[in-house]
Every structure is written in C-alpha cells, then in structure tokens.
Design a protein around this motif. Structure first.
Motif, short mmCIF file in Angstrom:
data_model
loop_
_atom_site.label_atom_id
_atom_site.label_comp_id
_atom_site.label_asym_id
_atom_site.label_seq_id
_atom_site.Cartn_x
_atom_site.Cartn_y
_atom_site.Cartn_z
N PRO B 140 64.21 53.90 49.92
CA PRO B 140 64.63 52.86 48.97
C PRO B 140 65.71 53.34 48.01
N CYS B 141 66.81 52.64 47.99
CA CYS B 141 67.92 53.14 47.18
C CYS B 141 68.94 52.05 46.85
N HIS B 142 68.93 51.59 45.62
CA HIS B 142 70.03 50.77 45.14
C HIS B 142 71.23 51.67 44.87
N SER B 152 66.55 59.31 43.29
CA SER B 152 66.31 58.42 44.43
C SER B 152 65.93 59.24 45.65
N TYR B 153 65.21 58.59 46.55
CA TYR B 153 64.73 59.26 47.76
C TYR B 153 65.32 58.58 48.98
#
Lengths: 333, 333
Positions: B140-142, B152-153
């Motif tokens: 998941p990453c915006h 973030s991962y």
C-alpha cells in the motif's frame, strides 16, 4: 417460548442509547437502568438522553426507566449490559437479584480490570449464568450512525443459536442487519483487542505516520488478532468477517474513536495521566492492553504480538513512543 | 551479476515520479521516459515534475531523461512501467527494441483494456519476456506520501526471488521498507481488484452510507478478493498481508483515490460519462470491473462476487446505483 422475552438495557452511554433505540423498533416495552437520576428525569421530561445521542427521540411509554438496578434486573428476561468495563464491577455490586436463569448479553467493549475476566466469564463465574445463556453483541457499529439510522451490521454470538436468533431479531430493523455466530469468546476478544489497535493507530497518527503506514498497521493488526484469538480459543472462524475485521476497521479508522484519540494524544507527547485527565475518561483499550499482555505472559508458548507489546511498553513502561514505534516498524511487513 | 543493473522508469504520473524518487536514493543514474516534451524540459530546467509531486526536487545529473521510449528501453536492464493501463498499449506500440532479455517490472495498476491481459501476461505473450523476468510492485502506497518521505511498505513480487530482492534493494530507503514474494499473479490481480472496491466504497459514500457500512463493505471485499484470486491462481497466500489487504485499505479508505472519487460521483448521480468528463480521466477500476466480470463469466464454476457484480451493473448496465446497492446490502454480512 410462550411469552415474549422482556428485554432491558443497563447503562446510559451512547452505545446503550443506540441499543435502546434499536430495540424500540421492535418491542412494546424495554427496561432501561441508568445510574443518574438526572438522566432519567431528563428522559421522562424531554424524551431524549441529555448526554448521548440526544437527537434520538424516544417514546416514553415504551420505556420502563429506573435508577434501581435490581428493579430492572428483576423485570427482564434478557439483560443487556452496556456499561464501560471500568465501571461495570462497581455497578454489579449493587445487584442482589438472582440472575442465574436470565439471558445475559454483553455489549461491554473490554475486559473487567478488577478481575481480568471477559464480561461473559465474569457472569458465569460470579453469577452462575450457564454459558449457553451468555451472548455478545459486536459491531462494526458506531452508535452515532445508529442515531442517524445509517445501515449497520451487528453480529450476535451465543453458544445457543436459538437465543442468538431471538436477540438478533429484537435488534434488526430497516437500518440494522444482524448475523449470528457461536464464537462468543472469539468475538469478545476481538472487541477487546480492536481497542488496543485503535490506540496504536492513534499513536502512529500522533507521531506523524501517514495513511500508507496506517494500512500496513491494520494489515498486521488483523494477523496479530488472528494469532491471539486462535491461542485463547481455537475454532474455525474467518477472521475477515465483519465482527472481527470490520470492527477493527471501523474503530481503527475512526477519528471519533476514544481509543484512537487517546493514542493520538500519547503520540503527540501527552503522558498517559494527562491524556486521561484531558479526556476526562479512561479509554477501554488502556485496560485491554494490560490484560492482553498479561494473558500472553501466562502462555508457555507465547503469541507474537508486536503491536500490543509496543502499546504496552508505551502505556505501562513509560517508554518513548517514537523509539518504540521505530522498533515496531521493523517488525511489521 | 558483475555490472550493476541499470534501471529506467516509463511514465511521468505521480506514481512514476514517486518511483524515480525512491530509486534516486540508491542509484547513480536512472533512465526516465516520458511522452511529454514539456515535462522533460520543465524537469531539466526546474528539477521537478510540473504536473505531479512537484514538491519533489530531483538531481538532474542522476536522471537520463528522454521522450524516446526506445532510447530508454535500450539503455536499461530493468524496465519499470508506470503508465496507466488505458495508455500503455499505445505507448508500447512505439517500442521497437528487443526487450525479451530485460527484466520487466509492472507498476501499472490495472488490466490492459485492449487485450484484457494483466501487464505481466502482455509482456510475456507479445514481447516473449520469460515469466522469471517479470516482476510487480505493489503498495500500500500513495505516491503523495512518498513525496513527503512518510514511512511506506512495498511488496515486490517475482518468480525469481533473486531478482525480486535486487529490485527491492534498489527501492528501499529510510522511508521505504520492502518485502518480496513470488505471488506475481495474485498481487497483480489484487492491485487490479482493489480499484473496483474503491469504486464501490465511493458509490456507497455518494449514496449516503456511513462508516459502519464502509467497514462491512471492506470486510466483504477482502473475502471476495480472496475467492477471486484463489480461483484464478491457487497457491498458499495470506490475503491479509499488506500487498492485498493493506493495499485494499489504503485505496478504499482514501478520499484522494481517483477510483473512490469516481464512484462517489456515480453514487451522487453523475452518469459514467459525465463523471469521466468531469474528472478528465478514466479511473483504472472502470476497466478492471469489466475485465473481472468477464473473467468470471468464462469460469464454469463461478466465484461469488456480489460487490464486483454490483459495480458492473452500475457502470456497464446503466442500473440505478441506489437500487443495486439496496440489493447488495442483502448479500453482505
């Protein structure tokens, strides 16, 4: 059963008020015990709860209000307890009526700090209520949305599926859908654990972590919850059902959750004590964290629960939230 | 490998820009293809992308910019495609270089509408890239949070775990943690399906459903996603890992997701066409809905996927969102 069951709600917070509203869609009469004389008088006079969900108007003729817990306990067949876990013990000390043959429903979100028992266990141990007469109401359900009659789903769990169905039917309406399950213990632990994860989400937010991290945290939280519940009560369950995952999400993503708010203050640098004073209450997850931690210590083969441990270290060992979360991020994936 | 691998990014949207930023933490040189001459000139002059994540400053000496897709494809060993699925087909038609011996990484969030193939399948079928050379980057990453360097991962999936590791290392940094998996197909489908669920979340919001319902929708969505992916590619996977559940949550709960925004407009009464015109783009999930629906039709033993079917009926069969969702709520639990 020939006579319809009589229901009563114990408590006058927002969730209790929401449950009375749900019942009032179906029942002619509902017993309602509240400690405060003022709240009772206000309800009689103004037809709404002065402190919670005050937009909800009740038909007073449907309600049997009392400040006497024994009167309402005597009256009802189904006793729904919706008192915060921190206060339920002292409330129950007033109870003199024999409730061993009643149906007990817990809508308490947590564990009782004095005895470290789940509410169901407490009623079984102290009041000799058989397990097949103990039920649990779980969300995902913000009381505020019940007030707005926004569609919500509840899960009613009881070892006796007929009783679960009866309770579910008394709560169902246009805007409340219900399902039943027999996983009483699993659901009760899920309800308790989600509050710890909501505190974790709040701490993360307070420390400046963003939405990307929040989703990773929730993804790890549901896996941790699954491991934890499997250890305490192994049975076939789908942890992604609404009562577990849904309830975690509605709490973990809510800016209105008091547990998340409490965590947020901790993340922003408040001490536990000052956050509790500022909020004028103790978040359920605060006690749940200690109980979950101690429960795990007792197990010889411990469950990996890095999130709960991180929250425990911050709340009970006075460790720096920033440092603890830096370490936690290494354990998540 | 003796020589370090050369990396290049194809595309200049927000996610492409974020990936170039991640790579620039580790690599001395990054190839970057973009269609727009203006974007390239602006980057050279102002050191940032004029249209997306414009707060991110690049060191121009690290970048090998070009408007010629063949020049960049020739240059790199690892080709990371970050072009919206609706445009990638026409972009790839310009490609004359033999890329059959290159490593292809898809960061395209969707399915190619012209061929109804996953991007990985397209590269395998048309460009003869062996499957062990095809990788997928999932959140998941915006992208916006990458710009802010918020933790973030990412999950990098590739059948060849050494290649997955190499790609993961080139993307890792203080604020990017990576994990690897070999579930290329599962991750690619998850990336595609989450956009459909984000549209569903948007429609629900537009119709006035609240947070309680949203959590039930997400809880049902992850179960539906699990069934769907299991049918198309059965293997042992934990659907609650970040690449599946995490990515679903970050998209489904984001008010910035274009898919969710598109759904929201539909829920509020826009037609598909007017919503697309208003947004000046087509949300990836629009195509994904059709593909997922058709894929399921082809199966003799169909997967139960009430959410995707509901979105399909609204987007492609012109059915009333309110009526369709009323029916959908009966199928969720």
């Amino acid at each position: 059963m020939d006579k319809p069951l009589k229901y009563a709600v114990f408590g006058a917070g927002s969730w209790a008020t929401a449950i009375v509203k749900m019942l009032s869609e179906n029942l002619n009469e509902i017993g309602w015990y509240m400690r405060s004389v003022y709240t009772k008088e206000h309800l009689l006079r103004e037809q709404h709860n002065p402190n919670y969900l005050s937009s909800v108007e009740f038909h007073i003729e449907q309600l049997k209000l009392s400040n006497d817990i024994n009167e309402i306990a005597e009256y009802a067949d189904v006793l729904i307890f919706v008192i915060p876990s921190a206060f339920i013990h002292s409330e129950l000390e007033k109870l003199k009526v024999d409730i061993s043959n009643k149906i007990i429903v817990s809508a308490v979100k947590g564990i009782m700090p004095e005895t470290e028992l789940l509410v169901g266990e407490h009623f079984h141990d102290i009041y000799k209520v058989p397990y097949e007469n103990i039920a649990v109401i779980a969300g995902p359900c913000h009381a505020e949305e019940v007030a707005l009659e926004r569609l919500s789903y509840l899960t009613i769990s009881c070892a006796d599926q007929n009783k679960a169905t009866a309770i579910a039917n008394s709560l169902s309406s246009d805007y409340i859908k219900t399902k039943i399950t027999d996983d009483v213990i699993g659901v009760e632990y899920a309800v308790m654990l989600k509050n710890i994860y909501a505190i974790a989400a709040g701490i993360a937010h307070g420390l400046g972590y963003g939405d990307n991290f929040q989703s990773v945290l929730m993804s790890n939280a549901i896996r941790e919850m699954k491991r934890f519940i499997k250890k305490v009560h192994k049975m076939k369950r789908n942890i992604n059902n609404s009562a577990y995952l849904g309830d975690l999400l509605v709490t973990g993503y809510s800016v209105f959750s008091r547990n998340r708010m409490f965590g947020n203050m901790i993340g922003k640098g408040y001490t536990v004590k000052s956050a509790q004073m500022e909020m004028n209450m103790v978040a359920e997850g605060y006690y749940a964290t200690k109980s979950a931690h101690e429960l795990n210590l007792k197990n010889t083969k411990k469950t990996q629960m890095p999130i709960i441990n991180a929250v425990y270290e911050i709340l009970y060992e006075n460790k720096n939230p920033k440092t603890v979360f830096m370490k936690l991020t290494e354990k998540l994936d």
